[in-house]
Design a protein around this motif. Structure first.
Motif, PDB file in Angstrom:
ATOM      1  N   ALA A 251       0.693  -0.950   0.434  1.00 52.21           N
ATOM      2  CA  ALA A 251       0.255  -0.350   0.091  1.00 52.21           C
ATOM      3  C   ALA A 251       0.587   1.382   0.122  1.00 52.21           C
ATOM      4  CB  ALA A 251      -0.999   0.215   0.695  1.00 52.21           C
ATOM      5  N   THR A 252       2.155   1.009   0.745  1.00 53.22           N
ATOM      6  CA  THR A 252       2.467   2.658   0.614  1.00 53.22           C
ATOM      7  C   THR A 252       3.680   2.397  -0.919  1.00 53.22           C
ATOM      8  OG1 THR A 252       2.977   1.927   3.330  1.00 53.22           O
ATOM      9  CG2 THR A 252       4.820   3.593   1.919  1.00 53.22           C
ATOM     10  N   GLN A 253       3.936   1.987  -1.599  1.00 55.16           N
ATOM     11  CA  GLN A 253       4.163   1.747  -2.656  1.00 55.16           C
ATOM     12  C   GLN A 253       2.854   1.824  -3.791  1.00 55.16           C
ATOM     13  OE1 GLN A 253       7.230  -1.272  -4.254  1.00 55.16           O
ATOM     14  NE2 GLN A 253       7.200  -2.259  -2.998  1.00 55.16           N
ATOM     15  N   ARG A 254       1.970   1.183  -4.147  1.00 50.57           N
ATOM     16  CA  ARG A 254       0.983   1.608  -4.670  1.00 50.57           C
ATOM     17  C   ARG A 254      -0.309   2.102  -3.879  1.00 50.57           C
ATOM     18  NH1 ARG A 254       0.107  -0.485  -9.448  1.00 50.57           N
ATOM     19  NH2 ARG A 254      -1.267  -0.293  -9.036  1.00 50.57           N
ATOM     20  N   PRO A 255      -0.374   3.250  -3.406  1.00 56.47           N
ATOM     21  CA  PRO A 255      -1.770   3.717  -2.532  1.00 56.47           C
ATOM     22  C   PRO A 255      -2.325   4.126  -2.762  1.00 56.47           C
ATOM     23  CG  PRO A 255       0.344   5.817  -2.181  1.00 56.47           C
ATOM     24  CD  PRO A 255       0.854   4.551  -3.612  1.00 56.47           C
ATOM     25  N   ASP A 256      -2.853   4.224  -4.196  1.00 56.40           N
ATOM     26  CA  ASP A 256      -4.224   3.583  -4.969  1.00 56.40           C
ATOM     27  C   ASP A 256      -4.758   2.517  -5.285  1.00 56.40           C
ATOM     28  OD1 ASP A 256      -1.873   3.132  -6.393  1.00 56.40           O
ATOM     29  OD2 ASP A 256      -3.296   3.865  -8.968  1.00 56.40           O
ATOM     30  N   LEU A 257      -3.656   1.426  -4.722  1.00 55.09           N
ATOM     31  CA  LEU A 257      -3.997   0.457  -5.315  1.00 55.09           C
ATOM     32  C   LEU A 257      -5.062  -0.476  -4.962  1.00 55.09           C
ATOM     33  CD1 LEU A 257      -3.426  -2.251  -7.155  1.00 55.09           C
ATOM     34  CD2 LEU A 257      -1.981  -3.467  -5.250  1.00 55.09           C
ATOM     35  N   PHE A 258      -5.486  -0.858  -3.817  1.00 50.63           N
ATOM     36  CA  PHE A 258      -6.832  -0.826  -2.965  1.00 50.63           C
ATOM     37  C   PHE A 258      -8.308  -0.544  -3.028  1.00 50.63           C
ATOM     38  CE2 PHE A 258      -2.415  -3.341  -0.674  1.00 50.63           C
ATOM     39  CZ  PHE A 258      -2.784  -4.682  -1.217  1.00 50.63           C
ATOM     40  N   GLY A 259      -7.981   1.337  -3.198  1.00 46.22           N
ATOM     41  CA  GLY A 259      -8.547   2.429  -2.806  1.00 46.22           C
ATOM     42  C   GLY A 259      -9.765   2.121  -1.372  1.00 46.22           C
ATOM     43  N   ALA A 260      -9.023   1.391  -0.262  1.00 50.28           N
ATOM     44  CA  ALA A 260      -9.405   1.578   0.939  1.00 50.28           C
ATOM     45  C   ALA A 260      -8.545   1.941   2.351  1.00 50.28           C
ATOM     46  CB  ALA A 260      -9.474  -0.238   1.111  1.00 50.28           C
ATOM     47  N   ASP A 261      -9.274   2.422   3.115  1.00 49.51           N
ATOM     48  CA  ASP A 261      -7.882   2.446   3.764  1.00 49.51           C
ATOM     49  C   ASP A 261      -6.763   1.637   4.465  1.00 49.51           C
ATOM     50  OD1 ASP A 261      -7.643   3.589   7.072  1.00 49.51           O
ATOM     51  OD2 ASP A 261      -7.432   5.667   6.158  1.00 49.51           O
ATOM     52  N   LEU A 262      -5.938   2.288   4.246  1.00 52.85           N
ATOM     53  CA  LEU A 262      -4.654   1.196   5.391  1.00 52.85           C
ATOM     54  C   LEU A 262      -4.752   0.815   6.645  1.00 52.85           C
ATOM     55  CD1 LEU A 262      -2.026  -0.479   4.663  1.00 52.85           C
ATOM     56  CD2 LEU A 262      -0.668   1.425   5.583  1.00 52.85           C
ATOM     57  N   HIS A 263      -4.646   1.824   7.461  1.00 57.42           N
ATOM     58  CA  HIS A 263      -5.433   1.831   9.134  1.00 57.42           C
ATOM     59  C   HIS A 263      -6.647   0.638   9.097  1.00 57.42           C
ATOM     60  CE1 HIS A 263      -1.424   2.687   9.356  1.00 57.42           C
ATOM     61  NE2 HIS A 263      -1.661   4.227   8.841  1.00 57.42           N
ATOM     62  N   LYS A 264      -6.847   1.071   8.176  1.00 56.84           N
ATOM     63  CA  LYS A 264      -9.394   0.422   8.967  1.00 56.84           C
ATOM     64  C   LYS A 264      -9.595  -0.219   8.584  1.00 56.84           C
ATOM     65  CE  LYS A 264      -9.907   5.664  11.189  1.00 56.84           C
ATOM     66  NZ  LYS A 264     -11.269   6.312  10.591  1.00 56.84           N
ATOM     67  N   VAL A 265      -8.688  -0.924   7.590  1.00 51.09           N
ATOM     68  CA  VAL A 265      -9.272  -1.499   6.046  1.00 51.09           C
ATOM     69  C   VAL A 265      -8.480  -2.668   6.036  1.00 51.09           C
ATOM     70  CG1 VAL A 265     -10.752  -2.344   4.589  1.00 51.09           C
ATOM     71  CG2 VAL A 265     -11.087   0.362   5.465  1.00 51.09           C
ATOM     72  N   ILE A 266      -7.238  -2.355   5.785  1.00 53.22           N
ATOM     73  CA  ILE A 266      -6.456  -3.525   4.359  1.00 53.22           C
ATOM     74  C   ILE A 266      -5.643  -3.814   5.849  1.00 53.22           C
ATOM     75  CG2 ILE A 266      -4.230  -3.831   3.557  1.00 53.22           C
ATOM     76  CD1 ILE A 266      -7.188  -2.584   2.265  1.00 53.22           C
ATOM     77  N   GLN A 267      -4.492  -3.450   7.149  1.00 50.91           N
ATOM     78  CA  GLN A 267      -3.829  -4.124   7.788  1.00 50.91           C
ATOM     79  C   GLN A 267      -4.601  -5.024   8.974  1.00 50.91           C
ATOM     80  OE1 GLN A 267      -2.246  -0.878   9.958  1.00 50.91           O
ATOM     81  NE2 GLN A 267      -0.240  -1.184   8.608  1.00 50.91           N
ATOM     82  N   PRO A 268      -6.014  -4.532   9.552  1.00 49.34           N
ATOM     83  CA  PRO A 268      -7.624  -5.739  10.383  1.00 49.34           C
ATOM     84  C   PRO A 268      -7.662  -6.796   9.821  1.00 49.34           C
ATOM     85  CG  PRO A 268      -7.946  -3.172   9.934  1.00 49.34           C
ATOM     86  CD  PRO A 268      -6.934  -2.725   9.538  1.00 49.34           C
TER      87      PRO A 268
END
Length: 479
Positions: free
Chosen positions: A91-108
């Motif tokens: 997500a740091t390299q491609r902030p647009d890739l997932f289209g979701a918040d890193l800390h509230k969505v992807i990481q958990p």
């Protein structure tokens, strides 16, 4: 399509606001909404009983006396940690890739599915899976369609296309069943996880009927017929069909591979079966790994440790830590790089090859683990003991389930003293799930299918110690 759907299944009783807690005691204190729905998912898993049971389930070394050696619990926490790290890297390299918040969505979500991925594994790991499957194979001439070895045909036989759920028993669909059905809940929703987390947790996105033999992603059954309704609901919310994977599932699978390749070797060194210097020499002489930058870096660092003139015991521990750190770092970078290179196909749900399938360093490390861990005599001896224990326990609990006066009534009086005793040991929530499945449609509503599902629920839910202790107790009873 909504990969990140925070919807939860509707319950049959009281309607509820999605913000309110479905399980008081776990989510209380969040009236301000400072945790996302996916952080709720992670916490529900973390505080659940099946996660705690992993502390007494085999990773590689069954019931090992060395408390520094990994169990399924420590393995699962490490997979969750690796998944969160790799997700952050991507997500740091491609902030647009997932289209979701890193800390509230992807990481958990990654933390949750890493923690959950082995919950359905039976005692004694993969050998336990094989033991359960073999029990059914030995009885395949009657267990699916007759009321006994020489009995009459059942009214509701188990269809051929779902019999591999039992003869090829696997912990992955049992995990999905455990988190969606078997945990007690007011509205019969298991741990009541979001559609996105459930979708990402589904490692093999196929049923027994649509599995493709030897396929890297579709080769195993990922969910049982008894959970088809949950899968249909989930897929409608996230927009993922049969034979399509959630993007985050690829990351979790890769982290499991990292754990098997590096951390199982780490345990071999902890047990002093081989030394860190042995591992380095193997990697230096293996054509697949000898030129890898991580191996070159470890070689330099080991020389520095020699020059420090620390005691051999201290130097050994430092080297073990260095090997683990540098190799994990290398594979994390490899996973992130490969995932990003395949991201178009991953996000389009057309990717079909495990992230680390062609990784030479990972393959070299897995071979070390196979040779020095999985093939070690102490492991093989305990696996053989565990297989024998599970085989006899399966028979014990089958008698407890099937020897009753009224075939259509699970609560009917048992016909033997041994069956009465065995039935008293079966978990009430598992019995409840078996009875409720009568409301399903298809093969999972039949009595025999539900009996077999109850049998696998009971045996796969045991810990290693519980299984061995109960086996010894059952063997001591008069026949």
């Amino acid at each position: 399509m909504n990969f990140w759907s925070a919807d939860r299944r509707p319950g049959p009783s009281v309607p509820r606001d999605r913000v309110e807690s479905a399980q008081p005691g776990i989510d209380d204190g969040d009236a301000g909404g400072w945790r996302s729905e996916f952080q709720h998912d992670h916490d529900r898993l973390l505080f659940s009983t099946p996660v705690r049971r992993l502390s007494d389930k085999t990773q590689v070394w069954p019931m090992d006396e060395n408390d520094g050696v990994r169990t399924r619990l420590t393995h699962s926490h490490e997979v969750a940690n690796l998944a969160r790290s790799i997700g952050s890297n991507i997500a740091t390299q491609r902030p647009d890739l997932f289209g979701a918040d890193l800390h509230k969505v992807i990481q958990p979500i990654l933390s949750a599915i890493g923690l959950a991925h082995d919950l359905g594994n039976p005692p004694f790991g993969h050998q336990g899976e094989a033991a359960i499957g073999n029990w059914f194979k030995k009885r395949s001439g009657w267990i699916f369609d007759l009321d006994g070895p020489d009995g009459k045909q059942l009214d509701d036989i188990v269809p051929h296309y779902v019999r591999t759920e039992f003869t090829k028993f696997d912990g992955n669909p049992q995990t999905f069943r455990l988190i969606t059905r078997l945990q007690t809940h007011r509205d019969y929703l298991g741990l009541d996880l979001t559609a996105a987390t459930l979708s990402a947790a589904l490692k093999y996105p196929v049923s027994a009927n649509s599995a493709v033999e030897d396929h890297p992603v579709f080769g195993k059954c990922g969910y049982f017929e008894s959970e088809r309704d949950v899968v249909n609901w989930m897929r409608e919310r996230v927009g993922i069909a049969e034979k399509e994977r959630h993007p985050l599932t690829w990351i979790m699978e890769a982290c499991d591979d990292i754990a098997y390749s590096i951390l199982d070797v780490d345990d071999v060194m902890k047990k002093k079966i081989i030394s860190p210097d042995d591992v380095l020499v193997i990697l230096q002489h293996d054509e697949r790994s000898k030129d890898h930058p991580a191996v070159e870096k470890i070689t330099r660092k080991f020389k520095e440790i020699h020059d420090l003139k620390r005691s051999p015991q201290v130097a050994r521990d430092i080297k073990i830590g260095m090997l683990r750190a540098y190799l994990i770092s290398a594979l994390i970078e490899d996973v992130a790089k490969t995932f990003l290179a395949s991201s178009d196909a991953v996000m389009a749900k057309t990717h079909a090859e495990a992230i680390l399938d062609e990784n030479l360093l990972c393959d070299a490390l897995k071979d070390i683990a196979r040779q020095h861990a999985f093939a070690h005599p102490s492991v093989l001896k305990m696996e053989a003991l565990g297989a024998e224990a599970l085989d006899e326990l399966m028979s014990f609990f089958w008698d407890a389930i099937s020897k009753r006066k009224k075939p259509d009534d699970f609560d009917s009086k048992r016909t033997t003293a041994m069956a009465k005793y065995g039935w008293s040991l079966v978990s009430p929530n598992y019995i409840e799930a078996a009875k409720l499945s009568q409301q399903n449609t298809g093969p999972s509503s039949g009595v025999r299918y539900r009996e077999l599902r109850l049998l696998t629920d009971m045996v796969s839910g045991m810990t290693d110690s519980f299984a061995l202790n109960l086996w010894n107790e059952v063997r001591s009873l008069p026949k």
